[in-house]
Design a protein around this motif. Structure first.
Motif: not given
Length: 89
Positions: A33-62
């Protein structure tokens, strides 16, 4: 773990650490299990690095192809849930 995290060679060391941390938390959401707030904070950092939705989908698929873990359901549950921890089956 016999798979690789999807990374971009142009990212800084800190950005690579942030992306790996995010995917490690996705993995943890399936295995334990993972702490919800920790995951959301990590996702926000991820989105600063990968702001494009299409790039996000590519990384998620990979990542899913390599690991078998889907990132989107984890992020979706974290956003929609009020629980303190996230666990996917």
């Amino acid at each position: 773990m016999s798979y690789h995290y999807p990374l971009d060679e142009s990212w800084s060391k800190e950005e690579i650490i942030d992306v790996v941390n995010f995917f490690a938390l996705v993995e943890q959401a399936y295995e334990q299990h993972v702490k919800r707030e920790e995951l959301l904070a990590a996702y926000r950092k991820f989105k600063r690095i990968v702001p494009s939705k299409s790039e996000e989908k590519t990384y998620f698929a990979d990542f899913e192809k390599s690991s078998g873990y889907a990132s989107y359901p984890v992020v979706k549950q974290a956003r929609e849930s009020e629980q303190k921890t996230i666990k996917l089956d």
